[in-house]
Each structure stands twice: as structure tokens, then as C-alpha cells.
Scaffold this motif. Structure first.
Motif, PDB file in Angstrom:
ATOM      1  N   ALA A   1       1.088  -1.309  -0.137  1.00 48.03           N
ATOM      2  CA  ALA A   1       0.095   0.129   0.092  1.00 48.03           C
ATOM      3  C   ALA A   1       0.911   1.156  -0.003  1.00 48.03           C
ATOM      4  O   ALA A   1       1.762   1.072   0.336  1.00 48.03           O
ATOM      5  CB  ALA A   1      -0.892   0.023   1.079  1.00 48.03           C
ATOM      6  N   GLU A   2       0.281   2.255  -0.504  1.00 45.83           N
ATOM      7  CA  GLU A   2       0.944   3.691  -0.399  1.00 45.83           C
ATOM      8  C   GLU A   2       1.059   4.215   0.777  1.00 45.83           C
ATOM      9  O   GLU A   2      -0.094   4.462   1.399  1.00 45.83           O
ATOM     10  CB  GLU A   2       0.439   4.372  -1.520  1.00 45.83           C
ATOM     11  N   PRO A   3       2.489   4.796   0.986  1.00 45.54           N
ATOM     12  CA  PRO A   3       2.147   5.763   2.326  1.00 45.54           C
ATOM     13  C   PRO A   3       1.573   6.890   2.350  1.00 45.54           C
ATOM     14  O   PRO A   3       1.359   7.403   1.116  1.00 45.54           O
ATOM     15  CB  PRO A   3       3.864   5.788   2.697  1.00 45.54           C
ATOM     16  N   PRO A   4       1.224   7.515   3.289  1.00 43.81           N
ATOM     17  CA  PRO A   4       0.640   8.837   3.078  1.00 43.81           C
ATOM     18  C   PRO A   4       1.731   9.940   2.166  1.00 43.81           C
ATOM     19  O   PRO A   4       2.738   9.699   2.069  1.00 43.81           O
ATOM     20  CB  PRO A   4       0.761   9.643   4.457  1.00 43.81           C
ATOM     21  N   ALA A   5       0.999  11.088   1.546  1.00 41.66           N
ATOM     22  CA  ALA A   5       1.616  11.715   0.615  1.00 41.66           C
ATOM     23  C   ALA A   5       2.676  12.539   1.397  1.00 41.66           C
ATOM     24  O   ALA A   5       2.494  12.958   2.632  1.00 41.66           O
ATOM     25  CB  ALA A   5       0.938  12.557  -0.105  1.00 41.66           C
ATOM     26  N   ALA A   6       4.127  12.788   0.884  1.00 37.72           N
ATOM     27  CA  ALA A   6       5.206  13.447   1.520  1.00 37.72           C
ATOM     28  C   ALA A   6       4.375  15.191   1.406  1.00 37.72           C
ATOM     29  O   ALA A   6       4.073  15.444   0.304  1.00 37.72           O
ATOM     30  CB  ALA A   6       6.484  13.406   0.779  1.00 37.72           C
ATOM     31  N   LYS A   7       4.946  15.833   2.435  1.00 36.97           N
ATOM     32  CA  LYS A   7       4.686  17.186   2.554  1.00 36.97           C
ATOM     33  C   LYS A   7       5.456  18.122   1.763  1.00 36.97           C
ATOM     34  O   LYS A   7       5.118  19.115   1.605  1.00 36.97           O
ATOM     35  CB  LYS A   7       4.257  17.785   4.094  1.00 36.97           C
ATOM     36  N   SER A   8       6.597  17.749   1.479  1.00 33.10           N
ATOM     37  CA  SER A   8       7.892  18.574   0.954  1.00 33.10           C
ATOM     38  C   SER A   8       8.631  17.549   0.161  1.00 33.10           C
ATOM     39  O   SER A   8       8.600  16.491   0.042  1.00 33.10           O
ATOM     40  CB  SER A   8       8.631  19.033   2.098  1.00 33.10           C
ATOM     41  N   ALA A   9       9.217  18.355  -0.961  1.00 29.15           N
ATOM     42  CA  ALA A   9      10.240  17.790  -1.885  1.00 29.15           C
ATOM     43  C   ALA A   9      11.271  16.986  -0.752  1.00 29.15           C
ATOM     44  O   ALA A   9      11.872  16.013  -1.363  1.00 29.15           O
ATOM     45  CB  ALA A   9      10.851  18.696  -2.886  1.00 29.15           C
ATOM     46  N   ALA A  10      11.812  17.522   0.150  1.00 29.36           N
ATOM     47  CA  ALA A  10      13.105  17.029   0.792  1.00 29.36           C
ATOM     48  C   ALA A  10      12.243  15.735   1.615  1.00 29.36           C
ATOM     49  O   ALA A  10      13.092  14.769   1.474  1.00 29.36           O
ATOM     50  CB  ALA A  10      13.150  18.094   2.050  1.00 29.36           C
ATOM     51  N   GLU A  11      11.223  15.667   1.831  1.00 30.22           N
ATOM     52  CA  GLU A  11      10.667  14.325   2.587  1.00 30.22           C
ATOM     53  C   GLU A  11      10.452  13.495   1.316  1.00 30.22           C
ATOM     54  O   GLU A  11      10.799  12.290   1.711  1.00 30.22           O
ATOM     55  CB  GLU A  11       9.246  14.688   3.145  1.00 30.22           C
ATOM     56  N   ARG A  12      10.064  13.819   0.251  1.00 28.85           N
ATOM     57  CA  ARG A  12      10.087  12.850  -0.868  1.00 28.85           C
ATOM     58  C   ARG A  12      11.438  12.192  -1.224  1.00 28.85           C
ATOM     59  O   ARG A  12      11.767  10.909  -1.386  1.00 28.85           O
ATOM     60  CB  ARG A  12       9.451  13.513  -2.111  1.00 28.85           C
ATOM     61  N   LEU A  13      12.413  13.025  -1.019  1.00 28.39           N
ATOM     62  CA  LEU A  13      13.822  12.671  -1.467  1.00 28.39           C
ATOM     63  C   LEU A  13      14.271  11.790  -0.373  1.00 28.39           C
ATOM     64  O   LEU A  13      15.087  10.618  -0.502  1.00 28.39           O
ATOM     65  CB  LEU A  13      14.930  13.946  -1.575  1.00 28.39           C
ATOM     66  N   ARG A  14      14.040  12.022   0.849  1.00 27.73           N
ATOM     67  CA  ARG A  14      14.211  11.118   2.296  1.00 27.73           C
ATOM     68  C   ARG A  14      13.514   9.621   2.154  1.00 27.73           C
ATOM     69  O   ARG A  14      14.275   8.519   2.012  1.00 27.73           O
ATOM     70  CB  ARG A  14      13.928  11.824   3.403  1.00 27.73           C
ATOM     71  N   ARG A  15      12.477   9.666   1.539  1.00 28.65           N
ATOM     72  CA  ARG A  15      11.747   8.324   1.394  1.00 28.65           C
ATOM     73  C   ARG A  15      12.332   7.848   0.105  1.00 28.65           C
ATOM     74  O   ARG A  15      12.432   6.529   0.315  1.00 28.65           O
ATOM     75  CB  ARG A  15      10.461   8.901   0.947  1.00 28.65           C
ATOM     76  N   ALA A  16      12.699   8.205  -0.892  1.00 25.13           N
ATOM     77  CA  ALA A  16      13.343   7.647  -2.094  1.00 25.13           C
ATOM     78  C   ALA A  16      14.698   7.097  -1.655  1.00 25.13           C
ATOM     79  O   ALA A  16      14.958   5.953  -2.111  1.00 25.13           O
ATOM     80  CB  ALA A  16      13.467   8.458  -3.367  1.00 25.13           C
TER      81      ALA A  16
ATOM     82  N   ASP B   1       9.472  13.992  14.403  1.00 23.87           N
ATOM     83  CA  ASP B   1      10.545  13.496  13.558  1.00 23.87           C
ATOM     84  C   ASP B   1      11.229  14.748  13.253  1.00 23.87           C
ATOM     85  O   ASP B   1      10.687  15.806  12.627  1.00 23.87           O
ATOM     86  CB  ASP B   1      10.152  12.902  12.118  1.00 23.87           C
ATOM     87  N   PRO B   2      12.433  15.314  13.839  1.00 32.08           N
ATOM     88  CA  PRO B   2      13.006  16.513  13.497  1.00 32.08           C
ATOM     89  C   PRO B   2      13.241  16.742  11.970  1.00 32.08           C
ATOM     90  O   PRO B   2      13.756  17.915  11.659  1.00 32.08           O
ATOM     91  CB  PRO B   2      14.563  16.311  14.347  1.00 32.08           C
ATOM     92  N   PHE B   3      13.338  15.728  11.282  1.00 36.12           N
ATOM     93  CA  PHE B   3      13.672  15.894   9.712  1.00 36.12           C
ATOM     94  C   PHE B   3      12.291  15.913   8.962  1.00 36.12           C
ATOM     95  O   PHE B   3      12.591  15.799   7.554  1.00 36.12           O
ATOM     96  CB  PHE B   3      14.583  14.769   9.450  1.00 36.12           C
ATOM     97  N   SER B   4      11.030  15.969   9.509  1.00 33.31           N
ATOM     98  CA  SER B   4       9.917  16.001   8.598  1.00 33.31           C
ATOM     99  C   SER B   4       9.473  17.118   8.429  1.00 33.31           C
ATOM    100  O   SER B   4       8.408  17.425   7.940  1.00 33.31           O
ATOM    101  CB  SER B   4       8.981  15.234   9.349  1.00 33.31           C
ATOM    102  N   ALA B   5      10.084  18.468   9.160  1.00 31.81           N
ATOM    103  CA  ALA B   5       9.402  19.901   9.021  1.00 31.81           C
ATOM    104  C   ALA B   5       9.516  19.968   7.455  1.00 31.81           C
ATOM    105  O   ALA B   5      10.179  19.566   6.634  1.00 31.81           O
ATOM    106  CB  ALA B   5      10.055  20.769   9.761  1.00 31.81           C
ATOM    107  N   ASP B   6       8.455  20.812   7.006  1.00 31.42           N
ATOM    108  CA  ASP B   6       8.378  21.260   5.749  1.00 31.42           C
ATOM    109  C   ASP B   6       9.577  22.217   5.371  1.00 31.42           C
ATOM    110  O   ASP B   6       9.501  23.496   5.662  1.00 31.42           O
ATOM    111  CB  ASP B   6       7.039  21.739   5.488  1.00 31.42           C
ATOM    112  N   ASP B   7      10.613  21.781   4.693  1.00 31.37           N
ATOM    113  CA  ASP B   7      11.776  22.401   4.295  1.00 31.37           C
ATOM    114  C   ASP B   7      11.956  22.574   2.979  1.00 31.37           C
ATOM    115  O   ASP B   7      13.161  22.571   2.367  1.00 31.37           O
ATOM    116  CB  ASP B   7      12.861  21.900   5.055  1.00 31.37           C
TER     117      ASP B   7
END
Length: 160
Positions: free
Chosen positions: A7-22, A152-158
Motif C-alpha cells: 500500500a502507498e504511504p501518506p503523501a510527503a509534505k515536501s520535496a525534501a521528505e520525498r527525497l528522504r523516502r526515495a 521527527d526533526p527531519f520531517s518539517a516542511d523544508d
């Protein structure tokens, strides 16, 4: 309908989060039993961007192998509490002595709805064999599942 590892996880809130997930997904693979695994080098490079959870017994924590600095101790029988405590999208790496226990528990956390979980390939034994730092003291006993940071200190919208 329940969650499954496909199943797909919830959508990432930022480009940085998408990169961390990838990046996490690109470094993860499945062992022959289907458990998600990551290499010690990836965990070492990721540092505090992943939550390292040691699932060994209390007696194993001060063994000659030691423990990985920055990890938290969650006995295997209490691993379900991690899924209830942490955000579903937390990056979690489980550690056992040789990787077998943590591999089974990583699959279990996936079933409980955590899409970014993996076991450390070879466990703390492989970590130490590769020359990475371990510690041998009672410090890990104080860092239990109750002390794992929930946010998560790294999940802020950056994206800015």
C-alpha cells in the motif's frame, strides 16, 4: 481495508521528505524470506535520520558486541508498541545480534502499517565486524521505547 506492505504511504509534505523516502527505499532490499533489510553503511551514514531500535534481550545489551550509539532498546515482545507510538512514516531500523530476529520484527511492523522499516543486515555483529563503533555500558537500558522521540526533526516542511 487494512494496510499492506504494498500500500502507498501518506503523501510527503515536501520535496525534501520525498527525497528522504526515495533514498530509504533505494537502500532497502528484501531477504529471501521477504524481510526488508538495509546495510550497516547506510545506517551509519543516515545517522539520526533513522531511529535505530535494538530488539535484543537485556542480557545481550552489555555483551562483548555492545550496542550502537544512539539506539533505543525495545525488547522484541514489546515491538508492537513502537507502531502505536511512532508516526507511521518514521524511518526505523531494527537491530538484533545477527539480523534474524530484527528481520522478522521488521516484517511485523510493516503489517502493522509502518512502510519505512528495515532490519540491519547482519545485526550488531556485522556492524562491529565492519569496524563501526559500539558501546558497552548500561546507557542503552535507560533509552527505552518510552524515550524514543515521537516527532521527527527531519520531517518539517523544508521546501523553502
Amino acid at each position: 481495508m487494512g494496510w499492506s506492505p504494498t500500500a502507498e504511504p501518506p503523501a510527503a509534505k515536501s520535496a525534501a521528505e520525498r527525497l528522504r523516502r526515495a533514498n530509504f527505499n533505494a537502500q532497502r532490499w528484501r531477504n529471501p524470506a521477504g524481510a526488508p533489510m538495509v546495510a550497516p553503511e547506510f545506517v551509519s551514514a543516515a545517522g539520526r535520520r533513522v531511529r535505530i531500535l535494538d530488539v535484543r534481550t537485556e542480557a545481550e545489551l552489555t555483551s562483548p558486541l555492545g550496542y550502537i550509539p544512539g539506539s533505543h532498546w525495545v525488547p522484541a515482545e514489546r515491538i508492537a508498541e513502537v507502531a502505536a507510538r511512532l508516526p507511521r512514516t518514521a524511518f526505523v531500523v531494527l537491530v538484533s545480534r545477527g539480523g534474524e530476529r530484527s528481520a522478522l520484527l521488521a516484517q511485523y511492523l510493516e503489517v502493522l502499517g509502518m512502510p519505512f522499516v528495515a532490519a540491519l543486515e547482519g545485526g550488531v555483529r556485522e556492524w562491529k565486524l565492519k569496524g563501526m563503533v559500539t558501546r558497552r555500558d548500561d546507557g542503552l537500558r535507560a533509552r527505552t521505547r518510552e524515550t524514543i522521540p515521537v516527532t521527527d526533526p527531519f520531517s518539517a516542511d523544508d521546501d523553502a
